[in-house]
Design an enzyme around this catalytic site. Structure first.
Site, PDB file in Angstrom:
ATOM      1  N   GLN A  82      17.209   9.810  10.181  1.00 29.81           N
ATOM      2  CA  GLN A  82      16.102  10.713   9.890  1.00 29.81           C
ATOM      3  C   GLN A  82      15.313  10.214   8.683  1.00 29.81           C
ATOM      4  O   GLN A  82      15.608  10.551   7.544  1.00 29.81           O
ATOM      5  CB  GLN A  82      16.614  12.138   9.651  1.00 29.81           C
ATOM      6  N   PHE A  83      14.301   9.404   8.957  1.00 31.73           N
ATOM      7  CA  PHE A  83      13.492   8.822   7.886  1.00 31.73           C
ATOM      8  C   PHE A  83      12.743   9.878   7.093  1.00 31.73           C
ATOM      9  O   PHE A  83      12.370   9.658   5.949  1.00 31.73           O
ATOM     10  CB  PHE A  83      12.526   7.767   8.436  1.00 31.73           C
ATOM     11  N   THR A  84      12.526  11.069   7.667  1.00 39.24           N
ATOM     12  CA  THR A  84      11.771  12.100   6.968  1.00 39.24           C
ATOM     13  C   THR A  84      12.499  12.614   5.718  1.00 39.24           C
ATOM     14  O   THR A  84      11.880  13.264   4.877  1.00 39.24           O
ATOM     15  CB  THR A  84      11.428  13.279   7.893  1.00 39.24           C
TER      16      THR A  84
END
Length: 147
Positions: A78-80
């Site tokens: 989850q790059f967010t």
């Protein structure tokens, strides 16, 4: 490296409507890889995560680890988690590691964790639907830079 840990009764991830990873009792881990992360960041998280005593013992106290309770982990990239929202209203993801390098560290994290507990995973870079049955709820946020 940022990890959001959730104690779950079950969790699963779908891609294009198909279940690609599923666990029963255990831990859902949302993993964000940020610029400058290395294998040392993985080592710091792995030294903590499977040993955290966040599962109940016979008296209902959080005294058991993921290993102790025989649980599994579902790891979702989850790059967010690397978002910066200080300016304006649109998150900036400039802290996130470039995908090619982040994928290598994500895979290395999953392999390292699999030395302790069974690991299921999502598909790196895919649009995923994650179903999380948070137990407790118990949710912790770990940042490898703070360990």
């Amino acid at each position: 490296m940022i990890a959001v840990l959730q104690r779950v009764s079950r969790s699963l991830v779908r891609v294009d409507g198909e279940v690609v990873g599923e666990i029963g009792r255990g831990m859902n881990i949302l993993l964000g890889v940020v610029k400058e992360d290395t294998r040392k960041d993985i080592d710091k998280l792995i030294a903590k995560i499977p040993h955290l005593r966040i599962f109940p013992d016979e008296e209902g106290r959080m005294n058991r680890s993921l290993i102790d309770c025989g649980g599994s982990a579902l790891v979702i990239s989850q790059f967010t988690l690397a978002a910066n929202v200080k300016k304006g209203r649109r998150p900036s993801f400039e802290r996130a590691m470039v995908p090619e390098e982040a994928r290598e560290l994500y895979e290395a994290f999953c392999e390292a964790l699999a030395e302790y507990v069974p690991v299921e995973r999502g598909i790196f870079g895919a649009m995923m639907e994650v179903e999380i049955h948070n137990d407790g709820p118990v949710t912790l946020i770990l940042d490898s830079r703070e360990l």
